[in-house]
Write a protein that holds these residues in place. Sequence first.
Motif, short mmCIF file in Angstrom:
data_model
loop_
_atom_site.label_atom_id
_atom_site.label_comp_id
_atom_site.label_asym_id
_atom_site.label_seq_id
_atom_site.Cartn_x
_atom_site.Cartn_y
_atom_site.Cartn_z
N SER A 514 0.85 -1.10 -0.04
CA SER A 514 0.11 -0.05 -0.01
C SER A 514 0.93 1.10 0.19
N THR A 517 1.18 4.72 -3.77
CA THR A 517 0.19 4.93 -4.05
C THR A 517 -0.18 6.15 -4.91
N ARG A 521 -5.34 9.31 -3.90
CA ARG A 521 -5.66 8.55 -2.79
C ARG A 521 -5.15 8.77 -1.50
N TRP A 594 4.20 8.49 -3.69
CA TRP A 594 3.36 8.67 -4.79
C TRP A 594 4.13 9.45 -5.97
N GLN A 625 -4.35 3.18 -9.33
CA GLN A 625 -3.28 4.32 -9.32
C GLN A 625 -3.15 4.76 -10.88
#
Length: 682
Positions: A514, A517, A521, A594, A625
Motif C-alpha cells: 500500500s 499510492t 488516494r 506517490w 493508481q
Amino acid sequence: MSDQLAATRRAAFLRAEIERHNEAYYRHDAPTVTDAEYDGLFRELQTLEAQYPALHTADSPTRRVGAAPLKEFSPHRHGVAMLSLNNAFSSAEVAAFDQRVREGLDDMAAVDYAVEPKFDGLAISLTYENGIFSRGATRGDGSTGEDVTPNLRTLSCLPLRLAGSEWPPLIEVRGEVLMFKGAFDDLNARQRERGEKTFANPRNAAAGSLRQLDSRITASRPLSFFAYGIGAGADALPVKTHDELMKLLATWGFPVADERRVVCGAAGLLAFFEDIGARRAQLPYDIDGVVYKVNQLAAQAQLGFVSRAPRFAIAHKFPAEEALTVVVGIDVQVGRTGAITPVARLQPVFVGGVTVTNATLHNEDEVRRKDVRVGDTVIVRRAGDVIPEVVASLPEKRPARDLFGGEALHPPFFMPTRCPQCDSAIVRGVDEAIARCSGGLFCPAQRKAALSHFAARRAIDIEGLGDKLVEQLVDAALVHSPADLYGLTQETLAGLDRMGEKSAQNLLAAIESSKQTTLARFIFSLGIRNVGESTARDLARHFGQLEPLLAADQAALQQIPDVGPVVAASLAAFFGEPHNRQIIERLRLAGVNWPDSAPAATGTRVLAGKTLVLTGTLPTLKRDQAKALIEAAGGKVSGSVSKKTDFVLAGEDAGTKLENARQLGVMVIDEAAFLKLLNQGD
Ligand code: 5U1
C-alpha cells in the motif's frame, strides 16, 4: 318555481355533491374535482345558507369549517357507558384470557376472535339521530364526557349524514380520533414555522386539536377517525359478528382500519400480535397494542361484563414507548465521524421494554428548541430498536428550588468548544446542524473509523484489513493512527485473535504494497470531512504535490473549481491540527509515496480530452493508481476499446482489449511510455 324552492333544491344538490367529493377525496384518496371547483361549490352553498338560514342543516358540509368559540365544553351523558378494556402484557395473560372466554362459553373449542389495532388517539362517541350526526363527545369518565360536537363536525372523514338505510333511529358509534404520523410531522413543521407550540406526539396533537373551544382551530388540524364499536342502538342491527358490524359501519360511511382480521384461538391472537408488532413502525398511525374481541355477538352477550370492562375483549399492549423521567446531566458523545451528539443522562426509567438511562438529544439546536435543561422532567421515547430520544421537556415541572432550598438555577445547554475525548476544537460548519470534533485521526472515538477508511480499497488499499481487525488492533493498543500500521511486525500481530502466521504475513505484505499510492488516494485516505474521492482528485491535480496543499490557506483553496467555503474550512481545520500533520509526516517517513506530478495549469493537463483503456497487469502501478494518474492529467478511463479511444495502456496478460486496439489501429502504450507521457507537461 319560487326562489325559496329553487334555493332548497340547489342546496340539497350542492350538499350531496360536496359530500360525494369529500368521500372520494378523504376515503378513497381519489379526488373527483379540482380544488377550485370544490371551493366554488362550497362557497355557493355557504351563500345560499346565509340567504336562507333554514337551509343551514345540521348535516351541511359547511358546518365542517368550525363555529364561534365556546366558553367551555358542556357535559354529555352517553346513552350507553363507554367501557374501558382490561389489558394483557404477556402471552401468558392472553392465553389466560382465551381460557376464561372458553370457560365462560361452556365450550372449550377454539374461539374466533376479531382482532384490530389499538389506536393511540382519543376515544369518542358519535350520536346519529335518524341518520344525522347530532352529538359527539369524549369518553370522560365513561358515563359522561365533554360535548365536542362543533369540533367533530369539522372532521371531513366523518359522515354528517349516514349512507345506506339499515341504521336505527338512534345510534352511538364509538371509535378513536387520531392524527396520522405524516400529518403530525406536517402540523409540527407548520407550527414551528409560525413560532407556535409543537406537539410531543400524534396522540397529544389529536387530543389538543379536538379539545379546542374554537372549532375553527380544530378545522385547521389534520384529524382522522377509526370506528370500532357501537353504544346505543346495537340491538337492532342486521349483523351476527363484530366483523360484520365493522363492514356495516364502513357502508354507512365510517372509516374502519384495514388492519383487521378474524383469527382462531390464542395462537391466532399471538400471531396477529407478532405480525402487527413487526410492522408497527411502518403503519401510518401510532398504535399502542391490539384489541381482541370474541367475534360472535351472541357469545359477547353471553360473556357480558365485569365491573366496567367487557369479558369478551382485551387489549394486548406493547410495552409503553414513552415515559417521564428527570434529566440528571447533559454530556456530549463523539461519534465515529467526529459528530458531537448531546446526550441526556436520565434517572433510570422503564420504557419500550428496557430500562433507559441515556437518551439522545440529537444536536445543539434540538436541545435549544426543546429547551431541555438539567433537572427537567422530560418525555423519553424508545420505539422498537430505535435509540431512545428526549421528545419534549416539561418546563412547568422545573423545580423552583434546589436541594438546599435556594433558588434553582437551570442554565440552558451550551455546546462545549473542545472535544471531551481529545481536546481538539469542536467546529460547526455553515448551515450545518451537527458540530464535529476537528481532532480527526487523533481522537480515539474517531480512530477506528478513520483507520478503516484509511485502509479501504478506494483509499490506501490494504487488503485484508477490515473493520474487525482494525478494532482488534486499536483495542490491543497496537495501532493509534494509520502511521502505526507501517510499524507492525509479525511478532506484534501474533498476539491477536485468530491471527496465524500466514495471515500475519499476508497482512504485512498488503501493508507494504500500500506504500506505493497516488497523491489523490493519499488525500482521500486521510478521511478529511467533506473531502471525498473526487475532491481529493481535484486537489491532487491542482497542487501536484502535497506540500503546496499543506501550505494553502482557505482563500487559495477556494480558487480550485468545486472547492467552496465548506470544503476549504474542513481542509484548513484538518491541516491546522499539528497532530494530523505529524501523522502525515510519519506516513511519508514510513515510505508511503506517490509519483509527483506538476501542478495543473489550465491547458497543461497532458491527457485533457483523451480517452484511455486499461488492460492487463502493469509492472508497478496498480490499476486504480493508473486510473487516478490518468484522471489527474485530465483524461478519461473507458471500459472498452472503440475508434474514439486514444490510447490503450497495456500490461502483462492483456486480453481482447489489446487485440481490439490493434484491429482498430488505436495506439498501445506500456507503463514506461505512459509515465513519460504524463511527465511531458513538466
Ligand atoms: N380498536 C379498538 N379499540 N377499542 C377500545 N377496539 C376497541 N374496543 C373498545 C375499546 C374501549 O371497547 C369495546 C370492546 C367495547
